[in-house]
Design a protein around this motif. Structure first.
Motif, PDB file in Angstrom:
ATOM      1  N   GLN A  29      48.712  -2.698  80.461  1.00  7.71           N
ATOM      2  CA  GLN A  29      47.260  -2.639  80.319  1.00  7.71           C
ATOM      3  C   GLN A  29      46.850  -1.574  79.308  1.00  7.71           C
ATOM      4  O   GLN A  29      45.942  -1.792  78.504  1.00  7.71           O
ATOM      5  CB  GLN A  29      46.593  -2.374  81.670  1.00  7.71           C
ATOM      6  N   GLU A  30      47.518  -0.431  79.308  1.00  8.18           N
ATOM      7  CA  GLU A  30      47.217   0.625  78.336  1.00  8.18           C
ATOM      8  C   GLU A  30      47.483   0.144  76.917  1.00  8.18           C
ATOM      9  O   GLU A  30      46.688   0.386  76.004  1.00  8.18           O
ATOM     10  CB  GLU A  30      48.041   1.878  78.626  1.00  8.18           C
ATOM     11  N   GLU A  31      48.605  -0.550  76.715  1.00 10.42           N
ATOM     12  CA  GLU A  31      48.935  -1.084  75.394  1.00 10.42           C
ATOM     13  C   GLU A  31      47.910  -2.125  74.946  1.00 10.42           C
ATOM     14  O   GLU A  31      47.480  -2.127  73.789  1.00 10.42           O
ATOM     15  CB  GLU A  31      50.340  -1.695  75.397  1.00 10.42           C
ATOM     16  N   LEU A  32      47.499  -2.986  75.862  1.00 13.21           N
ATOM     17  CA  LEU A  32      46.495  -3.998  75.528  1.00 13.21           C
ATOM     18  C   LEU A  32      45.153  -3.350  75.190  1.00 13.21           C
ATOM     19  O   LEU A  32      44.485  -3.757  74.236  1.00 13.21           O
ATOM     20  CB  LEU A  32      46.333  -4.987  76.681  1.00 13.21           C
ATOM     21  N   ASP A  33      44.748  -2.354  75.957  1.00 13.93           N
ATOM     22  CA  ASP A  33      43.488  -1.656  75.676  1.00 13.93           C
ATOM     23  C   ASP A  33      43.519  -0.999  74.309  1.00 13.93           C
ATOM     24  O   ASP A  33      42.539  -1.060  73.558  1.00 13.93           O
ATOM     25  CB  ASP A  33      43.201  -0.603  76.750  1.00 13.93           C
ATOM     26  N   GLU A  34      44.644  -0.389  73.970  1.00 17.80           N
ATOM     27  CA  GLU A  34      44.784   0.257  72.667  1.00 17.80           C
ATOM     28  C   GLU A  34      44.710  -0.777  71.542  1.00 17.80           C
ATOM     29  O   GLU A  34      44.030  -0.573  70.530  1.00 17.80           O
ATOM     30  CB  GLU A  34      46.110   1.014  72.600  1.00 17.80           C
ATOM     31  N   GLU A  35      45.383  -1.898  71.726  1.00 15.81           N
ATOM     32  CA  GLU A  35      45.364  -2.958  70.709  1.00 15.81           C
ATOM     33  C   GLU A  35      43.956  -3.528  70.537  1.00 15.81           C
ATOM     34  O   GLU A  35      43.499  -3.760  69.415  1.00 15.81           O
ATOM     35  CB  GLU A  35      46.340  -4.067  71.092  1.00 15.81           C
ATOM     36  N   ILE A  36      43.246  -3.726  71.638  1.00 12.81           N
ATOM     37  CA  ILE A  36      41.875  -4.232  71.573  1.00 12.81           C
ATOM     38  C   ILE A  36      40.984  -3.254  70.809  1.00 12.81           C
ATOM     39  O   ILE A  36      40.193  -3.657  69.956  1.00 12.81           O
ATOM     40  CB  ILE A  36      41.323  -4.492  72.987  1.00 12.81           C
ATOM     41  N   ASN A  37      41.103  -1.968  71.107  1.00 10.26           N
ATOM     42  CA  ASN A  37      40.290  -0.966  70.410  1.00 10.26           C
ATOM     43  C   ASN A  37      40.601  -0.931  68.923  1.00 10.26           C
ATOM     44  O   ASN A  37      39.685  -0.808  68.099  1.00 10.26           O
ATOM     45  CB  ASN A  37      40.485   0.412  71.037  1.00 10.26           C
ATOM     46  N   ASN A  38      41.875  -1.054  68.566  1.00 10.91           N
ATOM     47  CA  ASN A  38      42.243  -1.075  67.145  1.00 10.91           C
ATOM     48  C   ASN A  38      41.656  -2.299  66.446  1.00 10.91           C
ATOM     49  O   ASN A  38      41.160  -2.200  65.323  1.00 10.91           O
ATOM     50  CB  ASN A  38      43.761  -1.042  66.974  1.00 10.91           C
ATOM     51  N   LEU A  39      41.707  -3.444  67.099  1.00 10.89           N
ATOM     52  CA  LEU A  39      41.139  -4.661  66.510  1.00 10.89           C
ATOM     53  C   LEU A  39      39.630  -4.544  66.344  1.00 10.89           C
ATOM     54  O   LEU A  39      39.065  -4.992  65.344  1.00 10.89           O
ATOM     55  CB  LEU A  39      41.491  -5.878  67.363  1.00 10.89           C
ATOM     56  N   LYS A  41      37.956  -1.758  65.811  1.00 15.64           N
ATOM     57  CA  LYS A  41      37.723  -0.854  64.678  1.00 15.64           C
ATOM     58  C   LYS A  41      37.940  -1.585  63.357  1.00 15.64           C
ATOM     59  O   LYS A  41      37.153  -1.435  62.418  1.00 15.64           O
ATOM     60  CB  LYS A  41      38.641   0.363  64.765  1.00 15.64           C
ATOM     61  N   GLU A  42      39.011  -2.361  63.275  1.00 14.29           N
ATOM     62  CA  GLU A  42      39.297  -3.111  62.051  1.00 14.29           C
ATOM     63  C   GLU A  42      38.205  -4.142  61.775  1.00 14.29           C
ATOM     64  O   GLU A  42      37.844  -4.369  60.629  1.00 14.29           O
ATOM     65  CB  GLU A  42      40.651  -3.814  62.167  1.00 14.29           C
ATOM     66  N   ASN A  63      28.125   0.200  64.307  1.00 17.12           N
ATOM     67  CA  ASN A  63      29.184   1.183  64.558  1.00 17.12           C
ATOM     68  C   ASN A  63      29.057   1.854  65.916  1.00 17.12           C
ATOM     69  O   ASN A  63      29.672   2.884  66.160  1.00 17.12           O
ATOM     70  CB  ASN A  63      29.198   2.242  63.451  1.00 17.12           C
ATOM     71  N   LEU A  64      28.269   1.277  66.816  1.00 20.93           N
ATOM     72  CA  LEU A  64      28.128   1.835  68.153  1.00 20.93           C
ATOM     73  C   LEU A  64      29.393   1.584  68.965  1.00 20.93           C
ATOM     74  O   LEU A  64      30.090   0.597  68.758  1.00 20.93           O
ATOM     75  CB  LEU A  64      26.931   1.207  68.865  1.00 20.93           C
ATOM     76  N   ASN A  65      29.670   2.480  69.897  1.00 22.93           N
ATOM     77  CA  ASN A  65      30.828   2.327  70.779  1.00 22.93           C
ATOM     78  C   ASN A  65      30.344   2.046  72.196  1.00 22.93           C
ATOM     79  O   ASN A  65      29.327   2.603  72.624  1.00 22.93           O
ATOM     80  CB  ASN A  65      31.678   3.597  70.789  1.00 22.93           C
ATOM     81  N   PRO A  66      31.058   1.206  72.944  1.00 22.78           N
ATOM     82  CA  PRO A  66      30.650   0.932  74.321  1.00 22.78           C
ATOM     83  C   PRO A  66      30.850   2.170  75.192  1.00 22.78           C
ATOM     84  O   PRO A  66      31.682   3.032  74.904  1.00 22.78           O
ATOM     85  CB  PRO A  66      31.586  -0.197  74.757  1.00 22.78           C
ATOM     86  N   MET A  67      30.062   2.242  76.250  1.00 21.49           N
ATOM     87  CA  MET A  67      30.188   3.365  77.178  1.00 21.49           C
ATOM     88  C   MET A  67      31.441   3.172  78.030  1.00 21.49           C
ATOM     89  O   MET A  67      31.806   2.047  78.369  1.00 21.49           O
ATOM     90  CB  MET A  67      28.953   3.448  78.061  1.00 21.49           C
ATOM     91  N   SER A  68      32.055   4.285  78.382  1.00 24.54           N
ATOM     92  CA  SER A  68      33.236   4.222  79.247  1.00 24.54           C
ATOM     93  C   SER A  68      32.795   3.973  80.683  1.00 24.54           C
ATOM     94  O   SER A  68      31.611   4.102  81.024  1.00 24.54           O
ATOM     95  CB  SER A  68      34.023   5.530  79.163  1.00 24.54           C
TER      96      SER A  68
END
Length: 81
Positions: A29-39, A41-42, A63-68
């Motif tokens: 799940q951590e790897e998937l979350d990181e990949e989603i965030n990178n996509l 940004k790209e 360029n807004l970011n979702p709330m955690s």
């Protein structure tokens, strides 16, 4: 057994300890979350380049970011009073 879990890998089911299974799922799940965030940004960069190539102004608010989840909990506490 209560301390084992059945996990599906491809077309096979393997019995693993629950702690090991939980850790594997957490890491995935951590790897998937990181990949989603990178996509995400790209995508922002690519959309801005596309708009620039079309001669359109840059999108405002793109360029807004979702709330955690933690930020959402705090907002809900404030709203509840």
């Amino acid at each position: 057994p209560p301390d084992k879990a059945m996990v599906c890998f491809g077309s096979m089911f393997i019995e693993l300890p629950k702690a090991k299974t939980r850790e594997m799922l957490r890491q995935d799940q951590e790897e998937l979350d990181e990949e989603i965030n990178n996509l995400r940004k790209e995508l922002r960069v690519k959309v801005n380049r596309l708009y620039e190539a079309q001669g359109k102004p840059e999108l405002k608010g793109f360029n807004l970011n979702p709330m955690s989840a933690e930020e959402m909990k705090l907002i809900n506490r404030i709203l509840e009073g």
